[in-house]
Design an enzyme around this catalytic site. Structure first.
Site, PDB file in Angstrom:
ATOM      1  NE  ARG A 260      33.973  42.198  36.810  1.00 53.81           N
ATOM      2  CZ  ARG A 260      34.904  43.006  37.335  1.00 53.81           C
ATOM      3  NH1 ARG A 260      35.480  42.703  38.466  1.00 53.81           N
ATOM      4  NH2 ARG A 260      35.239  44.125  36.719  1.00 53.81           N
ATOM      5  CG  HIS A 264      38.232  40.873  34.636  1.00 56.27           C
ATOM      6  ND1 HIS A 264      37.115  40.997  33.839  1.00 56.27           N
ATOM      7  CD2 HIS A 264      39.207  40.355  33.857  1.00 56.27           C
ATOM      8  CE1 HIS A 264      37.399  40.579  32.621  1.00 56.27           C
ATOM      9  NE2 HIS A 264      38.652  40.175  32.606  1.00 56.27           N
ATOM     10  CE1 TYR A 273      37.429  47.139  39.081  1.00 56.44           C
ATOM     11  CE2 TYR A 273      39.731  46.443  39.139  1.00 56.44           C
ATOM     12  CZ  TYR A 273      38.400  46.137  38.997  1.00 56.44           C
ATOM     13  OH  TYR A 273      38.016  44.828  38.783  1.00 56.44           O
TER      14      TYR A 273
END
Length: 365
Positions: A260, A264, A273
């Site tokens: 991805r 998100h 992250y």
């Protein structure tokens, strides 16, 4: 017993037809190469899908959508999962499959109704043989197994395909669905889009299994791993999985390794992250660029074809933008429709309460 287990195991390495640069991988291929015309359709659908995805992301910044989970980078899985099915087959999406639903021919405004907050589901699931987009993780896999089993009992020859992300494979519903489908030979394909993160949790913190595909083995489900950014491989493996299910051999689990590229959702900050270097490495495996180079080298795609796909994508985005900029006429009482086949007394009571509040406001205006 050993032979039976080996027949279920995924390939030692993820199935791959194309290099990162779009050249054909040499050596024996475990699945047939898809027809060039199907690959051309996949290329056009991915170009349009990526433009749709960018436009939907922009709509969140304009306040036209409450939230949008991008699938940028996962175009091969989004498009490939739809093109592997026939019109009458069932599709069970997650919240991230908006691009796939558009590829299936569903009106994009109807697709975005859920994410705009207008309705539980903006399209007719029965008409499109497509379940509502599912936000709870993996709950729709149980529904997919049940619908597939019902189709088998009716002898329709239809299959179901259920999408989940890597994080959803840790949920109980996922495992219940696999067990039910295997025991009752339900014709269902489980597609795990392993995009490396469950929101911010990396894959190595999610599972101790050798791979997510191995989770199917304990239930007796044939499983496979595929390079999820290789459109040729995705189409080839999913075609085989669907054929396996349709032929009466039971369920099939496919783990597609992808990434991805966006956060998100627009409420997430992926830079907290993961590194830019990691994302850049995956950009080098771009599914559209890989397929485009492959098709050009074989004379199946021309400059005119690429330009036509790009123009179609821009026109698609412009129409969507215009339609989404118009405020919809909402019917508040509509939220009570399609909840149960027979409404419960509690639901009727809530509907009556809201109707009374609306009538009171109208009387004051």
């Amino acid at each position: 017993m050993t032979g039976r287990v080996e027949a279920l195991l995924p390939s030692a390495e993820p199935v791959r037809f194309l290099t990162d640069g779009g050249a054909a991988v040499r050596g024996k291929r475990p699945y047939p190469v898809p027809d060039p015309e199907l690959l051309r359709r996949a290329h056009r659908a991915m170009v349009v899908g990526r433009r749709f995805d960018a436009q939907a992301t922009a709509l969140t910044k304009q306040g036209r959508l409450a939230v949008y989970p991008s699938s940028h980078g996962q175009e091969a899985c989004q498009v490939g999962s739809v093109l592997a099915l026939e019109d009458g087959d069932w599709y069970f999406p997650t919240y991230r499959e908006s691009m796939a639903l558009v590829t299936r021919g569903i009106d994009p405004v109807e697709v975005l109704s859920l994410l705009r907050g207008d309705a539980h589901c903006g399209y007719d699931p029965v008409r499109h043989h497509t379940a509502p987009q599912c936000t709870p993780l993996a709950t729709q896999t149980v529904h997919a197994a049940g619908v597939a089993y019902a189709e088998r009992r009716k002898g329709t020859g239809r299959v179901a395909l259920a999408c989940v992300g890597d994080g959803a494979t840790s949920e109980g519903d996922f495992h219940e669905a696999l067990n039910f489908a295997a025991v009752f030979k339900a014709p269902v394909v489980f597609l795990v889009q392993n995009n490396q993160y469950a929101i911010s949790v990396p894959l190595e913190r999610q599972t101790a299994a050798p791979s997510l595909a191995h989770k199917g083995i304990g239930y007796g489900v044939r499983s496979e791993r595929v390079d999820g950014n290789d459109p040729v491989a995705v189409l080839a493996v999913l075609a085989a999985a669907v054929e396996h299910a349709r032929a009466g051999h039971g369920p099939f689990l496919v783990e597609a390794l992808t990434y991805r590229l966006e956060s998100h959702t627009n409420a997430d900050d992926a830079s907290r992250y993961r590194t830019d270097a990691e994302a850049d490495e995956w950009r080098g495996r771009d599914p559209i660029a890989r397929l485009e180079r492959y098709l050009r080298r074989r004379g199946h795609l021309t400059d005119a074809d690429v330009a036509a796909a790009s123009a179609e994508a821009e026109e698609f985005a412009a129409r969507l933008r215009d339609r989404m900029n118009a405020d919809p006429e909402l019917v508040p009482l509509g939220m009570f429709e399609h909840v149960y086949g027979t409404p419960t007394p509690q639901l009727d009571e809530q509907r009556a309460q809201l109707r009374a509040e609306i009538e009171a406001e109208e009387a004051l205006s």
